[in-house]
Motif scaffolding. Structure first.
Motif, mmCIF file in Angstrom:
data_model
loop_
_atom_site.group_PDB
_atom_site.id
_atom_site.type_symbol
_atom_site.label_atom_id
_atom_site.label_comp_id
_atom_site.label_asym_id
_atom_site.label_seq_id
_atom_site.Cartn_x
_atom_site.Cartn_y
_atom_site.Cartn_z
ATOM 1 N N GLU A 208 0.566 -1.100 -0.045
ATOM 2 C CA GLU A 208 -0.116 -0.120 -0.055
ATOM 3 C C GLU A 208 0.862 1.153 -0.050
ATOM 4 O O GLU A 208 2.022 1.200 0.389
ATOM 5 C CB GLU A 208 -0.709 0.134 1.451
ATOM 6 N N LEU A 209 0.325 2.471 -0.531
ATOM 7 C CA LEU A 209 0.909 3.509 -0.458
ATOM 8 C C LEU A 209 0.098 4.430 0.917
ATOM 9 O O LEU A 209 -0.984 4.638 0.751
ATOM 10 C CB LEU A 209 0.628 4.494 -1.690
ATOM 11 N N THR A 210 0.915 4.869 1.671
ATOM 12 C CA THR A 210 0.514 5.477 2.817
ATOM 13 C C THR A 210 1.165 6.712 2.962
ATOM 14 O O THR A 210 2.448 6.946 3.149
ATOM 15 C CB THR A 210 0.854 4.799 4.286
ATOM 16 N N PRO A 211 0.499 7.956 3.074
ATOM 17 C CA PRO A 211 0.917 9.169 2.868
ATOM 18 C C PRO A 211 1.903 9.622 3.968
ATOM 19 O O PRO A 211 1.288 9.241 5.243
ATOM 20 C CB PRO A 211 -0.150 10.191 2.934
ATOM 21 N N GLY A 212 3.360 9.887 3.970
ATOM 22 C CA GLY A 212 4.100 10.147 4.915
ATOM 23 C C GLY A 212 4.636 9.090 5.550
ATOM 24 O O GLY A 212 5.525 9.385 6.622
ATOM 25 N N GLN A 213 4.489 7.828 5.188
ATOM 26 C CA GLN A 213 5.088 6.846 5.766
ATOM 27 C C GLN A 213 5.821 5.954 4.515
ATOM 28 O O GLN A 213 5.180 5.771 3.585
ATOM 29 C CB GLN A 213 4.109 5.819 6.491
ATOM 30 N N ALA A 214 6.905 5.392 4.571
ATOM 31 C CA ALA A 214 7.439 4.575 3.639
ATOM 32 C C ALA A 214 6.714 3.130 3.593
ATOM 33 O O ALA A 214 6.803 2.514 4.583
ATOM 34 C CB ALA A 214 9.015 4.383 4.266
ATOM 35 N N GLY A 215 6.653 2.944 2.352
ATOM 36 C CA GLY A 215 5.545 1.598 2.344
ATOM 37 C C GLY A 215 6.417 0.833 1.371
ATOM 38 O O GLY A 215 7.125 1.199 0.585
ATOM 39 N N LYS A 216 6.352 -0.556 1.718
ATOM 40 C CA LYS A 216 6.790 -1.658 0.962
ATOM 41 C C LYS A 216 5.833 -2.036 -0.368
ATOM 42 O O LYS A 216 4.631 -2.278 0.064
ATOM 43 C CB LYS A 216 6.946 -2.826 1.916
ATOM 44 N N LEU A 217 6.399 -2.141 -1.278
ATOM 45 C CA LEU A 217 5.564 -2.345 -2.617
ATOM 46 C C LEU A 217 6.456 -3.568 -3.198
ATOM 47 O O LEU A 217 7.694 -3.608 -3.353
ATOM 48 C CB LEU A 217 5.672 -1.454 -3.418
ATOM 49 N N THR A 218 5.736 -4.745 -3.322
ATOM 50 C CA THR A 218 6.328 -5.980 -3.970
ATOM 51 C C THR A 218 5.705 -6.260 -5.108
ATOM 52 O O THR A 218 4.524 -6.445 -5.338
ATOM 53 C CB THR A 218 6.242 -7.241 -2.917
ATOM 54 N N TYR A 238 17.171 -4.884 -11.181
ATOM 55 C CA TYR A 238 16.204 -5.841 -11.948
ATOM 56 C C TYR A 238 14.887 -5.318 -12.219
ATOM 57 O O TYR A 238 14.084 -5.919 -12.881
ATOM 58 C CB TYR A 238 15.963 -6.929 -10.866
ATOM 59 N N GLY A 239 14.654 -3.978 -11.816
ATOM 60 C CA GLY A 239 13.460 -3.503 -11.963
ATOM 61 C C GLY A 239 13.505 -1.900 -11.957
ATOM 62 O O GLY A 239 14.400 -1.501 -10.895
ATOM 63 N N HIS A 240 12.760 -1.138 -12.516
ATOM 64 C CA HIS A 240 12.808 0.062 -12.318
ATOM 65 C C HIS A 240 11.441 0.572 -12.140
ATOM 66 O O HIS A 240 10.498 0.061 -12.912
ATOM 67 C CB HIS A 240 13.357 1.149 -13.394
ATOM 68 N N LEU A 241 11.071 1.478 -11.234
ATOM 69 C CA LEU A 241 9.795 1.792 -10.708
ATOM 70 C C LEU A 241 9.424 3.295 -10.821
ATOM 71 O O LEU A 241 10.315 3.938 -10.277
ATOM 72 C CB LEU A 241 8.911 1.360 -9.555
ATOM 73 N N VAL A 254 12.434 5.418 -8.535
ATOM 74 C CA VAL A 254 12.957 4.728 -7.442
ATOM 75 C C VAL A 254 13.414 3.367 -7.903
ATOM 76 O O VAL A 254 12.893 2.357 -8.595
ATOM 77 C CB VAL A 254 12.113 4.740 -6.279
ATOM 78 N N HIS A 255 14.554 2.814 -7.361
ATOM 79 C CA HIS A 255 15.189 1.631 -7.614
ATOM 80 C C HIS A 255 15.045 0.674 -6.596
ATOM 81 O O HIS A 255 14.597 0.971 -5.465
ATOM 82 C CB HIS A 255 16.729 1.641 -7.877
ATOM 83 N N PRO A 256 14.811 -0.624 -6.975
ATOM 84 C CA PRO A 256 14.301 -1.732 -5.816
ATOM 85 C C PRO A 256 15.454 -2.062 -4.802
ATOM 86 O O PRO A 256 16.536 -1.431 -4.760
ATOM 87 C CB PRO A 256 14.496 -3.154 -6.743
ATOM 88 N N PRO A 269 11.368 -14.268 -8.447
ATOM 89 C CA PRO A 269 10.100 -13.496 -9.272
ATOM 90 C C PRO A 269 9.615 -12.086 -8.639
ATOM 91 O O PRO A 269 9.120 -11.109 -9.217
ATOM 92 C CB PRO A 269 8.953 -14.242 -9.413
ATOM 93 N N GLU A 270 10.082 -11.710 -7.275
ATOM 94 C CA GLU A 270 9.866 -10.502 -6.477
ATOM 95 C C GLU A 270 10.926 -9.445 -6.905
ATOM 96 O O GLU A 270 11.981 -9.767 -6.542
ATOM 97 C CB GLU A 270 9.546 -10.785 -5.071
ATOM 98 N N ILE A 271 10.330 -8.173 -6.972
ATOM 99 C CA ILE A 271 10.950 -7.121 -6.929
ATOM 100 C C ILE A 271 10.581 -6.066 -5.827
ATOM 101 O O ILE A 271 9.398 -5.813 -6.027
ATOM 102 C CB ILE A 271 11.264 -6.375 -8.289
ATOM 103 N N VAL A 272 11.297 -5.742 -4.775
ATOM 104 C CA VAL A 272 10.689 -5.104 -3.773
ATOM 105 C C VAL A 272 11.184 -3.529 -3.936
ATOM 106 O O VAL A 272 12.568 -3.155 -4.025
ATOM 107 C CB VAL A 272 11.298 -5.452 -2.354
ATOM 108 N N PHE A 273 10.169 -2.643 -3.603
ATOM 109 C CA PHE A 273 10.636 -1.267 -3.453
ATOM 110 C C PHE A 273 9.945 -0.739 -2.169
ATOM 111 O O PHE A 273 8.998 -1.198 -1.530
ATOM 112 C CB PHE A 273 9.911 -0.492 -4.591
ATOM 113 N N TYR A 274 10.766 0.602 -1.877
ATOM 114 C CA TYR A 274 10.196 1.251 -0.747
ATOM 115 C C TYR A 274 9.957 2.836 -1.012
ATOM 116 O O TYR A 274 11.011 3.164 -1.813
ATOM 117 C CB TYR A 274 11.173 1.288 0.574
ATOM 118 N N ALA A 275 8.642 3.114 -0.933
ATOM 119 C CA ALA A 275 8.504 4.566 -1.309
ATOM 120 C C ALA A 275 7.733 5.348 -0.405
ATOM 121 O O ALA A 275 6.739 4.505 0.300
ATOM 122 C CB ALA A 275 7.819 4.364 -2.777
#
Length: 327
Positions: A208-218, A238-241, A254-256, A269-275
């Motif tokens: 999820e994207l949560t305003p004001g908090q770093a969220g994990k996207l997989t 391995y991925g660009h978001l 952001v990069h993974p 198969p998983e690429i993890v980002f923090y945004a």
């Protein structure tokens, strides 16, 4: 000014955290290619309201992108550097040799750049309604003129972002408006769900994207129902978001987490980002990944926080004064 559409866009490029500010929208109707002086005025027109941003690499912070309170990409000029389009006419649906320069504080085209993520400059072009996306890599001549084969698929207004770091200087993101003449109508944001299909691949989004908090996207990549475990590095990852906020196009590249060859990051198969996103609202996410020697783009629409007050979060005429991918 003959142009019926005016838009600004906030760019906070190559960042893990990006601040946003309310931007200007875009009018629906015919678009005409503006004269050169009008084009320059439009690309420079913006009002900064957000704080400074930081660049980020593969999971770690890098140099400070701006030394003042103006977010990167909000202006066509920043810190003495200016993005200047040399191509004025772009016909919808026709490949165009788009040329531009980046001039430095001395007024001359910059010719020395740092290599970041395997390239000296990254050029991203999106349509105002976020229905099309292109991540391009122009070539530069010895005199500092960049050129890239660019096709704007439909009439309308587009935003182009140049991400680069001049040798000896801080990373910058400059933005400019592009126009393809003709009648057009903005589309509503796609309601994509959590699974995107592209060229026989399926990419699922968790998080999820949560305003004001770093969220994990997989993001998990599969093909023919089987996990893809041999993703190939593309531009050193391995991925660009890329995430863009609807309406003002606040921009995050952001990069993974991790990078190829670090001894711990798996090739899928998983690429993890923090945004971290700055506000509630709808965001468009574009994931580039490479497999079997070809780069593909999966796109999503994801809301952050409470439901946006404006349905579909698309621009309206009151605000102002489609996923194609190329490499």
């Amino acid at each position: 000014m003959n142009t019926a559409a005016k838009l600004g866009s906030y760019v906070l490029g190559l960042a893990v955290v990006f601040g946003g500010a309310l931007g200007v929208g875009n009018a629906v109707g015919p678009v005409e290619t503006p004269p050169a002086d009008d084009h320059a005025a439009m690309t420079a027109m913006a009002t900064p309201t957000a704080g400074p941003t930081a660049s980020a690499g593969h999971g770690e912070h890098a140099t400070q992108q701006a030394k003042d309170d103006t977010p990167g990409g909000l202006q066509v000029s920043e810190n003495g550097y200016t993005l200047t389009p040399l191509t004025e006419t772009i016909k919808p649906g026709e490949p165009t040799d788009f040329r531009f320069t980046v001039t430095g504080p001395d007024g001359k085209p910059v010719t020395d750049y740092e290599v970041e993520h395997d390239k000296k400059l990254h050029f991203i072009v999106v349509s105002r309604d976020l229905s099309t996306f292109q991540h391009l890599h122009p070539e530069m001549t010895s005199d500092g003129v960049w050129s890239v084969k660019l096709t704007l698929p439909d009439a309308g207004t587009y935003r182009a972002f140049a991400d680069f770091a001049p040798t000896g200087g801080s990373a910058l993101t400059l933005g400019t408006d592009l126009f393809a003449a003709g009648d057009y109508e903005l589309k509503a944001l796609p309601d994509t769900g959590r699974t995107a299909s592209v060229d026989g691949y399926e990419v699922t989004l968790d998080g999820e994207l949560t305003p004001g908090q770093a969220g994990k996207l997989t993001l998990k990549v599969s093909k023919d129902g089987k996990p893809v475990t041999d993703l190939q590095p593309y531009l050193g990852a391995y991925g660009h978001l890329v995430a863009l906020r609807a309406r003002d196009l606040a921009y995050l590249h952001v990069h993974p987490d991790g990078e190829p060859g670090d001894g711990k990051t798996k090739a899928g198969p998983e690429i993890v980002f923090y945004a971290e996103v700055p506000s509630t609202g709808d965001y468009r996410l574009f994931l580039d990944f490479q497999h079997d020697g070809e780069v593909r783009t999966a796109d999503f629409t994801l809301g952050a926080g409470a439901k946006p007050a404006i349905p579909n979060a698309t621009p309206t005429p009151a605000d102002s004064g489609h996923g194609d991918h190329s490499h």
